[in-house]
Design an enzyme around this catalytic site. Structure first.
Site, mmCIF file in Angstrom:
data_model
loop_
_atom_site.group_PDB
_atom_site.id
_atom_site.type_symbol
_atom_site.label_atom_id
_atom_site.label_comp_id
_atom_site.label_asym_id
_atom_site.label_seq_id
_atom_site.Cartn_x
_atom_site.Cartn_y
_atom_site.Cartn_z
ATOM 1 N N ARG A 15 0.807 -1.313 -0.207
ATOM 2 C CA ARG A 15 0.052 0.162 -0.090
ATOM 3 C C ARG A 15 0.823 1.218 -0.003
ATOM 4 O O ARG A 15 0.843 2.073 -1.105
ATOM 5 C CB ARG A 15 -0.794 -0.197 1.241
ATOM 6 C CG ARG A 15 -2.136 0.970 1.238
ATOM 7 C CD ARG A 15 -1.726 2.392 1.657
ATOM 8 N NE ARG A 15 -1.117 2.514 2.854
ATOM 9 C CZ ARG A 15 -0.796 3.558 3.462
ATOM 10 N NH1 ARG A 15 -0.659 4.759 2.876
ATOM 11 N NH2 ARG A 15 -0.315 3.625 4.760
ATOM 12 N N ASP A 16 1.597 1.409 1.179
ATOM 13 C CA ASP A 16 2.404 2.749 1.090
ATOM 14 C C ASP A 16 3.428 2.725 0.245
ATOM 15 O O ASP A 16 4.047 3.624 -0.229
ATOM 16 C CB ASP A 16 2.705 2.869 2.874
ATOM 17 C CG ASP A 16 3.054 4.371 3.148
ATOM 18 O OD1 ASP A 16 2.947 5.315 2.269
ATOM 19 O OD2 ASP A 16 3.833 4.504 4.085
ATOM 20 N N HIS A 207 5.998 4.677 12.659
ATOM 21 C CA HIS A 207 5.988 4.796 11.068
ATOM 22 C C HIS A 207 6.910 5.659 10.621
ATOM 23 O O HIS A 207 6.659 6.872 10.514
ATOM 24 C CB HIS A 207 4.842 4.875 10.485
ATOM 25 C CG HIS A 207 4.541 4.755 9.115
ATOM 26 N ND1 HIS A 207 3.837 3.818 8.454
ATOM 27 C CD2 HIS A 207 4.986 5.393 8.022
ATOM 28 C CE1 HIS A 207 3.846 3.884 7.226
ATOM 29 N NE2 HIS A 207 4.618 4.851 6.885
ATOM 30 N N HIS A 209 9.976 7.327 7.988
ATOM 31 C CA HIS A 209 10.307 7.216 6.609
ATOM 32 C C HIS A 209 12.052 7.404 6.729
ATOM 33 O O HIS A 209 12.490 7.804 7.713
ATOM 34 C CB HIS A 209 9.599 8.306 5.784
ATOM 35 C CG HIS A 209 8.424 7.907 5.452
ATOM 36 N ND1 HIS A 209 7.983 8.147 4.086
ATOM 37 C CD2 HIS A 209 7.363 7.184 5.735
ATOM 38 C CE1 HIS A 209 6.853 7.731 3.845
ATOM 39 N NE2 HIS A 209 6.364 6.854 5.044
ATOM 40 N N CYS A 240 5.354 9.561 0.398
ATOM 41 C CA CYS A 240 3.977 9.894 0.506
ATOM 42 C C CYS A 240 3.829 10.957 -0.814
ATOM 43 O O CYS A 240 4.388 11.922 -1.041
ATOM 44 C CB CYS A 240 3.897 10.756 1.710
ATOM 45 S SG CYS A 240 2.169 11.598 1.844
ATOM 46 N N ASN A 249 9.724 4.401 2.812
ATOM 47 C CA ASN A 249 9.685 3.958 4.254
ATOM 48 C C ASN A 249 10.826 3.150 4.516
ATOM 49 O O ASN A 249 11.684 2.934 3.845
ATOM 50 C CB ASN A 249 8.595 2.983 4.268
ATOM 51 C CG ASN A 249 7.337 3.414 3.795
ATOM 52 O OD1 ASN A 249 6.518 3.946 4.884
ATOM 53 N ND2 ASN A 249 6.773 3.433 2.602
#
Length: 303
Positions: A15-16, A207, A209, A240, A249
């Protein structure tokens, strides 16, 4: 340093990781990659996002992906869900956990969701309530906790207030996001010192990055504070779309290697994960930032 005996990794690459890729992957390739990740020992994979295709075109096949994967017993398959309509599609796709998202800073929230924080909260409350009524667990991402690309510093009082509101809505877990990779270990510990006085550490995830190469250092600082749940992305894939300059990430492969060297159990087979990272690197057609992937390639570990 007080490090845990084990940590829990939430793989967010499908997803990310994929949401910001310029190269469009086929639905079949996404399914193949998720199935590869399921075979690594990961117990949590965020597979897609049920947002409107015009916002994240790369994930417009969310329902087909959710229906097409081979589900492994013991693995939680989650998805990002923006609203009630997205939840209905996610339930059709058999999702196990509903992830909602918002920003701690007003400007990033408007850029990311096209709504103010005040307008976002009732939408999330509806999704969380309906998800839990349907038997799903609910998770919330709070972005820009450690810095905003537009407002820069985000007041801690604002983070506390928003976190309290999300927990009051019934979320099982809150993932604190370093959206632009601006955090440092001292800042991480200062934020956690305040938040952990209000919320159980078992309900907090981090979370990070790796924009400035600080993700692993920040994870160690969080571990020292008792945090054991971390989001990461296979190969370090991601970024993002609404945070200019935000790179990938934290790489799951680098996190697993570091933990193995420190005697921290993850339950994930690094060699299988590196094979999955190499596979998705080939599909995206660009070199991924994972240090362990690049080291494995230099040693010709793939056949």
């Amino acid at each position: 340093m007080d490090v845990p005996k084990n940590i829990f990794i939430k793989e967010v690459g499908p997803r990310d990781g994929l949401q910001n890729e310029q190269t469009a992957l086929s639905t079949a390739d996404k399914i193949t990659w998720i199935d590869m990740l399921s075979a690594t020992g990961l117990s949590y994979i965020e597979i897609t996002s049920f947002v409107h295709p015009k916002w994240i075109p790369a994930l417009s096949d969310a329902l087909d992906v959710a229906k097409g994967i081979n589900r492994k017993p013991g693995v939680t398959y989650a998805a990002l869900i923006p609203n009630r309509k997205g939840l209905e599609r996610a339930l059709e796709g058999g999702i196990d956990e509903a992830s909602v998202f918002m920003s701690a800073s007003e400007t990033h929230n408007r850029k990311n969701i096209n709504k103010s924080i005040g307008e976002t909260l009732p939408v999330l409350k509806e999704v969380i309530g309906a998800a839990k009524q349907a038997g799903l667990t609910a998770r919330a991402y709070l972005s820009t906790v450690f810095g905003c690309p537009y407002e820069h510093h985000v007041p801690l009082e604002q983070i506390i207030r928003t976190s309290e509101t999300l927990f009051d809505m019934g979320i099982n877990e809150l993932s604190l996001g370093d959206t632009i990779g601006a955090a440092n270990p001292v800042q991480v510990q200062r934020v956690l010192e305040v938040l952990l006085k209000r919320f159980p550490k078992e309900n907090i995830a981090l979370h990070f990055h790796d924009t400035r190469g600080m993700a692993l250092a920040n994870m160690i600082a969080a571990m020292d504070m008792g945090i054991t749940v971390f989001d990461s992305s296979c190969g370090g894939l991601g970024g993002c779309p609404y945070a200019p300059g935000a790179t990938g990430n934290a790489a799951t492969d680098d996190l697993i290697y570091m933990c193995a060297q420190m005697g921290i159990e993850t339950g994930v087979d690094l060699s299988k994960l590196l094979s999955a990272a190499k596979w998705i690197e080939d599909k995206t057609g660009r070199e991924l930032p994972s240090r362990n992937l690049q080291a494995a390639k230099s040693k010709n570990c793939f056949h």
